[in-house]
Design a protein around this motif. Structure first.
Motif, PDB file in Angstrom:
ATOM      1  N   MET A 184       0.842  -1.192   0.000  1.00 54.77           N
ATOM      2  CA  MET A 184       0.000   0.000   0.000  1.00 54.77           C
ATOM      3  C   MET A 184       0.885   1.252   0.000  1.00 54.77           C
ATOM      4  O   MET A 184       1.833   1.345   0.761  1.00 54.77           O
ATOM      5  N   ASN A 185       0.497   2.196  -0.863  1.00 54.48           N
ATOM      6  CA  ASN A 185       1.293   3.410  -0.973  1.00 54.48           C
ATOM      7  C   ASN A 185       0.382   4.614  -1.201  1.00 54.48           C
ATOM      8  O   ASN A 185       0.687   5.502  -1.971  1.00 54.48           O
ATOM      9  N   TYR A 186      -0.772   4.639  -0.510  1.00 56.32           N
ATOM     10  CA  TYR A 186      -1.699   5.752  -0.710  1.00 56.32           C
ATOM     11  C   TYR A 186      -1.222   6.963   0.075  1.00 56.32           C
ATOM     12  O   TYR A 186      -0.468   6.867   1.044  1.00 56.32           O
ATOM     13  N   THR A 187      -1.682   8.135  -0.359  1.00 60.53           N
ATOM     14  CA  THR A 187      -1.245   9.401   0.229  1.00 60.53           C
ATOM     15  C   THR A 187      -2.358  10.014   1.085  1.00 60.53           C
ATOM     16  O   THR A 187      -3.527   9.637   0.982  1.00 60.53           O
ATOM     17  N   LEU A 188      -1.967  10.970   1.917  1.00 62.62           N
ATOM     18  CA  LEU A 188      -2.970  11.687   2.714  1.00 62.62           C
ATOM     19  C   LEU A 188      -3.954  12.413   1.805  1.00 62.62           C
ATOM     20  O   LEU A 188      -5.148  12.515   2.119  1.00 62.62           O
ATOM     21  N   ASN A 189      -3.456  12.918   0.677  1.00 59.82           N
ATOM     22  CA  ASN A 189      -4.325  13.598  -0.280  1.00 59.82           C
ATOM     23  C   ASN A 189      -5.390  12.644  -0.818  1.00 59.82           C
ATOM     24  O   ASN A 189      -6.564  13.009  -0.945  1.00 59.82           O
ATOM     25  N   GLN A 190      -5.000  11.415  -1.119  1.00 56.15           N
ATOM     26  CA  GLN A 190      -5.963  10.429  -1.611  1.00 56.15           C
ATOM     27  C   GLN A 190      -6.988  10.068  -0.541  1.00 56.15           C
ATOM     28  O   GLN A 190      -8.176   9.899  -0.833  1.00 56.15           O
ATOM     29  N   LEU A 191      -6.536   9.960   0.706  1.00 56.17           N
ATOM     30  CA  LEU A 191      -7.469   9.691   1.804  1.00 56.17           C
ATOM     31  C   LEU A 191      -8.489  10.816   1.940  1.00 56.17           C
ATOM     32  O   LEU A 191      -9.688  10.571   2.130  1.00 56.17           O
ATOM     33  N   GLN A 192      -8.004  12.048   1.846  1.00 54.16           N
ATOM     34  CA  GLN A 192      -8.896  13.201   1.972  1.00 54.16           C
ATOM     35  C   GLN A 192      -9.919  13.233   0.836  1.00 54.16           C
ATOM     36  O   GLN A 192     -11.110  13.481   1.060  1.00 54.16           O
ATOM     37  N   ILE A 193      -9.465  12.959  -0.381  1.00 55.06           N
ATOM     38  CA  ILE A 193     -10.361  12.971  -1.542  1.00 55.06           C
ATOM     39  C   ILE A 193     -11.399  11.853  -1.433  1.00 55.06           C
ATOM     40  O   ILE A 193     -12.594  12.080  -1.664  1.00 55.06           O
TER      41      ILE A 193
ATOM     42  N   GLN B 144      -5.128   0.289  -5.288  1.00 54.32           N
ATOM     43  CA  GLN B 144      -4.336  -0.312  -4.217  1.00 54.32           C
ATOM     44  C   GLN B 144      -5.138  -1.327  -3.385  1.00 54.32           C
ATOM     45  O   GLN B 144      -4.619  -1.898  -2.439  1.00 54.32           O
ATOM     46  N   PHE B 145      -6.394  -1.520  -3.761  1.00 53.67           N
ATOM     47  CA  PHE B 145      -7.252  -2.468  -3.052  1.00 53.67           C
ATOM     48  C   PHE B 145      -7.811  -3.489  -4.035  1.00 53.67           C
ATOM     49  O   PHE B 145      -8.175  -3.143  -5.163  1.00 53.67           O
ATOM     50  N   SER B 146      -7.899  -4.719  -3.610  1.00 56.04           N
ATOM     51  CA  SER B 146      -8.443  -5.771  -4.463  1.00 56.04           C
ATOM     52  C   SER B 146      -9.970  -5.855  -4.377  1.00 56.04           C
ATOM     53  O   SER B 146     -10.606  -6.583  -5.132  1.00 56.04           O
ATOM     54  N   ILE B 147     -10.549  -5.095  -3.446  1.00 55.68           N
ATOM     55  CA  ILE B 147     -12.002  -5.071  -3.263  1.00 55.68           C
ATOM     56  C   ILE B 147     -12.503  -3.688  -3.657  1.00 55.68           C
ATOM     57  O   ILE B 147     -11.907  -2.676  -3.262  1.00 55.68           O
ATOM     58  N   PRO B 148     -13.584  -3.593  -4.421  1.00 59.35           N
ATOM     59  CA  PRO B 148     -14.087  -2.282  -4.870  1.00 59.35           C
ATOM     60  C   PRO B 148     -14.483  -1.380  -3.711  1.00 59.35           C
ATOM     61  O   PRO B 148     -15.093  -1.823  -2.732  1.00 59.35           O
ATOM     62  N   LEU B 149     -14.123  -0.118  -3.830  1.00 58.91           N
ATOM     63  CA  LEU B 149     -14.518   0.897  -2.850  1.00 58.91           C
ATOM     64  C   LEU B 149     -15.822   1.576  -3.254  1.00 58.91           C
ATOM     65  O   LEU B 149     -16.568   2.051  -2.400  1.00 58.91           O
TER      66      LEU B 149
ATOM     67  N   THR C 256     -19.297   1.229  -1.497  1.00 59.56           N
ATOM     68  CA  THR C 256     -19.542  -0.154  -1.072  1.00 59.56           C
ATOM     69  C   THR C 256     -19.379  -0.270   0.440  1.00 59.56           C
ATOM     70  O   THR C 256     -18.862   0.634   1.097  1.00 59.56           O
ATOM     71  N   ASP C 257     -19.802  -1.401   1.003  1.00 62.43           N
ATOM     72  CA  ASP C 257     -19.631  -1.612   2.440  1.00 62.43           C
ATOM     73  C   ASP C 257     -18.158  -1.548   2.828  1.00 62.43           C
ATOM     74  O   ASP C 257     -17.788  -0.973   3.858  1.00 62.43           O
ATOM     75  N   PHE C 258     -17.307  -2.141   1.972  1.00 58.07           N
ATOM     76  CA  PHE C 258     -15.867  -2.080   2.229  1.00 58.07           C
ATOM     77  C   PHE C 258     -15.376  -0.632   2.147  1.00 58.07           C
ATOM     78  O   PHE C 258     -14.573  -0.180   2.974  1.00 58.07           O
ATOM     79  N   GLY C 259     -15.893   0.104   1.160  1.00 57.00           N
ATOM     80  CA  GLY C 259     -15.510   1.505   1.009  1.00 57.00           C
ATOM     81  C   GLY C 259     -15.897   2.338   2.216  1.00 57.00           C
ATOM     82  O   GLY C 259     -15.151   3.227   2.645  1.00 57.00           O
TER      83      GLY C 259
END
Length: 307
Positions: free
Chosen positions: A1-10, A44-49, A60-63
């Motif tokens: 996993m290599n996600y950024t804080l910007n991606q989390l915020q978005i 970066q995830f194998s399950i849809p968000l 999604t529930d996972f999202g």
């Protein structure tokens, strides 16, 4: 996993708004930029968000689980930033204020100097109608609220900032006789109203009922700007707060029509729940306002006294 804080915020904003377009607007980004970051985050995830049905995006529930985790991570990052500033002796934290829609014309002038002097402060302002503003205050979701009509069903404290005045307003296509008109003038004018729940609508209704005025109701609009544009287009007249009309009055696009009993006067007040334990940041802001408000009124609202 290599996600950024910007991606989390978005992603968190998309999850809350249920819309890429709305998320882009609130984050002041372009829609393509938000879509790209969402795609990179999803990769970066194998399950849809998310999933798209028609033109609508669903989480999604996972999202939803990821959104909850993202919010916690971002809160901890904010706490780290605030603690760093505190150790340096700088004021930090989040200041949350709800503002009635016409209050957007004055709130920036009463807070910009404080923000400039305290760059570590994170400001959140929610501009909405009176009903929602009072709900956010009652639910203790904000530090302060700015209103033009102080509620009588809440136990609050207040700081008066500026007088609010509402006049009968129209465009300049029709000429009216000088001097104050009687309330009979309303029988010939198609009136445009703000929506139910608006402080402006409440004040307008109260004036109409108190004077037994029979009105020709033209339409109802849900924002002050939409109301102003309708008047400019010649679609009708309305009783409006002076505070939002500066440019149009100076440019002679709108006119104030003198009527006996107008203007309606109230007070722009910053209010908070009585007994609320303010954060050090909120206390500091109150101190700033009490000290500077007269100078701020004189500096930014001198034009107001011309009408």
């Amino acid at each position: 996993m290599n996600y950024t804080l910007n991606q989390l915020q978005i992603f968190l904003k998309i999850a809350k708004t249920q819309s890429v377009t709305k998320a882009a607007e609130e984050l002041h980004l372009t829609q393509p930029a938000v879509s790209i970051q969402l795609r990179n985050f999803q990769s970066q995830f194998s399950i849809p968000l998310t999933e798209v049905v028609g033109r609508k995006i669903y989480i999604t529930d996972f999202g939803k689980e990821i959104a909850i985790a993202a919010e916690k991570i971002l809160e901890e990052v904010a706490n780290i930033n605030h603690k760093t500033l505190s150790y340096r002796g700088e004021m930090s934290g989040r200041l949350k204020i709800s503002v009635v829609s016409t209050g957007k014309y004055i709130m920036p002038y009463f807070i910009s100097g404080f923000i400039k002097n305290n760059p570590g402060v994170e400001l959140y302002i929610d501009v909405t109608n009176k009903t929602s503003v009072l709900a956010s205050l009652e639910n203790n979701e904000v530090d302060f609220s700015l209103v033009s009509i102080v509620p009588n069903n809440l136990n609050i404290e207040k700081l008066d900032l500026l007088q609010n005045r509402l006049y009968l307003v129209g465009n300049t296509e029709e000429k009216f006789n000088e001097g104050a008109h009687s309330i009979d003038i309303f029988s010939n004018l198609p009136l445009i109203f703000r929506e139910t729940g608006s402080g402006t609508r409440q004040a307008m209704n109260k004036f109409i009922e108190a004077n037994n005025i029979k009105v020709l109701k033209k339409m109802e609009l849900t924002s002050n700007e939409a109301l102003k544009q309708a008047i400019l287009a010649g679609m009708g007249y309305s009783i409006m707060p002076l505070i939002g009309l500066k440019s149009e009055l100076i440019d002679h696009q709108l006119q104030i029509i003198p009527v006996k009993g107008l203007p309606i006067k109230s007070m722009w007040s910053l209010i908070w729940l009585k007994g609320k334990k303010h954060s050090p940041l909120a206390e500091k802001y109150l101190e700033y306002l009490k000290k500077e408000k007269e100078a701020l009124v004189q500096k930014h609202f001198e034009w107001y006294e011309l009408y």
